[in-house]
Write an enzyme that holds these catalytic residues in place. Sequence first.
Site, PDB file in Angstrom:
ATOM      1  N   HIS A 141       0.875  -1.177   0.000  1.00 28.38           N
ATOM      2  CA  HIS A 141       0.000   0.000   0.000  1.00 28.38           C
ATOM      3  C   HIS A 141       0.916   1.232   0.000  1.00 28.38           C
ATOM      4  O   HIS A 141       2.018   1.175   0.546  1.00 28.38           O
ATOM      5  CB  HIS A 141      -0.839  -0.058   1.272  1.00 28.38           C
ATOM      6  CG  HIS A 141      -1.919   0.963   1.372  1.00 28.38           C
ATOM      7  ND1 HIS A 141      -1.683   2.267   1.728  1.00 28.38           N
ATOM      8  CD2 HIS A 141      -3.262   0.873   1.190  1.00 28.38           C
ATOM      9  CE1 HIS A 141      -2.826   2.929   1.767  1.00 28.38           C
ATOM     10  NE2 HIS A 141      -3.805   2.113   1.435  1.00 28.38           N
ATOM     11  N   ASP A 220       2.979  -4.628   7.994  1.00 27.01           N
ATOM     12  CA  ASP A 220       1.763  -3.823   7.912  1.00 27.01           C
ATOM     13  C   ASP A 220       0.586  -4.803   8.000  1.00 27.01           C
ATOM     14  O   ASP A 220       0.257  -5.489   7.035  1.00 27.01           O
ATOM     15  CB  ASP A 220       1.762  -3.053   6.583  1.00 27.01           C
ATOM     16  CG  ASP A 220       0.425  -2.369   6.307  1.00 27.01           C
ATOM     17  OD1 ASP A 220      -0.480  -2.430   7.171  1.00 27.01           O
ATOM     18  OD2 ASP A 220       0.295  -1.778   5.222  1.00 27.01           O
ATOM     19  N   GLN A 223      -4.745  -5.302   6.978  1.00 28.50           N
ATOM     20  CA  GLN A 223      -5.784  -6.199   6.464  1.00 28.50           C
ATOM     21  C   GLN A 223      -5.759  -7.556   7.167  1.00 28.50           C
ATOM     22  O   GLN A 223      -6.768  -8.266   7.172  1.00 28.50           O
ATOM     23  CB  GLN A 223      -5.600  -6.431   4.953  1.00 28.50           C
ATOM     24  CG  GLN A 223      -5.677  -5.182   4.106  1.00 28.50           C
ATOM     25  CD  GLN A 223      -7.087  -4.614   3.997  1.00 28.50           C
ATOM     26  OE1 GLN A 223      -8.077  -5.288   4.266  1.00 28.50           O
ATOM     27  NE2 GLN A 223      -7.187  -3.357   3.599  1.00 28.50           N
ATOM     28  N   LYS A 246     -10.737  -0.545   9.955  1.00 26.11           N
ATOM     29  CA  LYS A 246     -10.968  -1.777   9.174  1.00 26.11           C
ATOM     30  C   LYS A 246     -11.330  -2.939  10.092  1.00 26.11           C
ATOM     31  O   LYS A 246     -11.750  -3.996   9.649  1.00 26.11           O
ATOM     32  CB  LYS A 246      -9.713  -2.140   8.369  1.00 26.11           C
ATOM     33  CG  LYS A 246      -9.334  -1.075   7.338  1.00 26.11           C
ATOM     34  CD  LYS A 246      -8.142  -1.522   6.524  1.00 26.11           C
ATOM     35  CE  LYS A 246      -7.427  -0.382   5.852  1.00 26.11           C
ATOM     36  NZ  LYS A 246      -8.121   0.242   4.732  1.00 26.11           N
ATOM     37  N   CYS A 384      -4.714   2.288  -3.773  1.00 25.96           N
ATOM     38  CA  CYS A 384      -3.468   2.810  -3.152  1.00 25.96           C
ATOM     39  C   CYS A 384      -2.312   1.846  -3.366  1.00 25.96           C
ATOM     40  O   CYS A 384      -1.443   1.710  -2.493  1.00 25.96           O
ATOM     41  CB  CYS A 384      -3.655   3.117  -1.668  1.00 25.96           C
ATOM     42  SG  CYS A 384      -4.861   4.384  -1.347  1.00 25.96           S
TER      43      CYS A 384
HETATM   44  C1  PLP Z   1      -2.555  -2.885   3.568  1.00 25.09           C
HETATM   45  C2  PLP Z   1      -2.873  -1.507   4.031  1.00 25.09           C
HETATM   46  N1  PLP Z   1      -1.939  -0.790   4.639  1.00 25.09           N
HETATM   47  C3  PLP Z   1      -2.164   0.450   5.096  1.00 25.09           C
HETATM   48  C4  PLP Z   1      -3.387   1.033   4.909  1.00 25.09           C
HETATM   49  C5  PLP Z   1      -3.593   2.419   5.429  1.00 25.09           C
HETATM   50  O1  PLP Z   1      -4.600   2.453   6.389  1.00 25.09           O
HETATM   51  P1  PLP Z   1      -4.987   3.847   7.020  1.00 25.09           P
HETATM   52  O2  PLP Z   1      -5.416   4.708   5.866  1.00 25.09           O
HETATM   53  O3  PLP Z   1      -6.105   3.552   7.943  1.00 25.09           O
HETATM   54  O4  PLP Z   1      -3.781   4.383   7.669  1.00 25.09           O
HETATM   55  C6  PLP Z   1      -4.394   0.343   4.248  1.00 25.09           C
HETATM   56  C7  PLP Z   1      -5.693   0.973   3.967  1.00 25.09           C
HETATM   57  O5  PLP Z   1      -6.336   0.695   2.974  1.00 25.09           O
HETATM   58  C8  PLP Z   1      -4.139  -0.966   3.803  1.00 25.09           C
HETATM   59  O6  PLP Z   1      -5.070  -1.690   3.181  1.00 25.09           O
END
Ligand code: PLP
Length: 426
Positions: A141, A220, A223, A246, A384
Amino acid sequence: MTSELIRSARDLRNNHREAEGRDNMVHNPWRNDFPILKNNDIAYLDSAASAQKPQTVIDAMTDVMKHHYSNIHRGLYNFSQVTTKEFEAARKTVASFIGAASEREIIFTRNATEAINLVVQSWGRMYLAQGDEVILTEMEHHANIVPWQILRDQIGIVIKVIPVQEDGTLDLDRFEALLSPQTKFVSLVHVSNALGTINNVKKIIGIAKDFYPEIKVMIDGSQAVVHRAVNMKELGCDFYALTGHKLYGPTGIGVLWGKYDILESMPPYQGGGDMIEKVSFDYTTYKEPPARFEAGTPAIIEAIGLGAALEYINNIGMAAIEAHETVLLDYANKALAKVEGLRFYGTAPEKVGILSFTADWGHASDIGMILDQCGVAVRTGHHCCQPLMQHFGIDGTIRASLGLYSNQQDIDALVAGLGKAKGLLG
Ligand SMILES: Cc1ncc(COP(=O)(O)O)c(C=O)c1O
């Protein structure tokens, strides 16, 4: 036009169900816990972007504001003490949810993005220097790419990338080849938000640490924690980031987990109230983690809401959620396979309920708009993950993602809506 489409999509969905002899839909015992789904006839298939909230989360947050809201950690009066207690209880709930050794390893952030930026700017600026290498993956992401690029521009680190294979898994041979004496950090996603792939992070962490035990690894988990149980004591990484919204919790709250001795060795990320021991114009001393990394008034109500969301998940049990979503993913795969002209991205054997596809008869955004008119909410675009889209030579996909409240009717609605879209665009 809109209502006509919605009506016909519902009719199509019902016809589809009867034709398939699926009147015995598997009952979802949790769906009614989510008022928004009770009050709207929507097939909500965008949980990977943000999940809906159960009543218990709404109640927990409202209760704070109705009964004892105040700022925390500072007030001697009853409201402040009760609210502080609930806020710190939420930290303990997070610690136990991810199997942390102690709640002192849990830093509340605004979201996963902030958790990652904290590590990059605090640990990265302290311990990395020009020429040091950081390994990412092609399926990251943007939240796990851009912070590293900012650091690259600041101090001259080198970013290397593990490629993705055709089925949406990582090429681990290439990963091993990328490791070098300059490798200082590996940062990767546990579960891809665009493909659903579950990366074998334990193996990847093992490869990195076998190569050189001092390499730090950040996962990270934005998900992953939604669909699978995780345990920091077993995983072997150094940092783990997640985001509350999420996880059926509110927006504005995320978590960085870090090994305590590493957190202790890091300088503050931001300065302000609540993170200091003593301040004078000559010098300032800082509190121990996690307070050192929580400058300013935190997202108090949201942290308590996240705690309530995790209690809600605990009451159901992650094993039950995983079992439900596995059956539904299988159902969705079979149902979508019957729609002509779709191409799927992310077909790894180990994956969560995220279905990403394009259609040879229409553009993703046109299809997304028609699905919306049919009462089906999906995400379209690059999710993203622009470098991942570039890898596949596309500008985006249609992504249907499941949550614990998803059911077979949602999938039927998606299939019916795609049929409608094909009729209009194809
Ligand atoms: C894999 C992953 N990492 C990071 C993020 C970023 O999350 P946030 O916008 O809540 O910081 C997302 C959000 O879609 C994501 O799917």
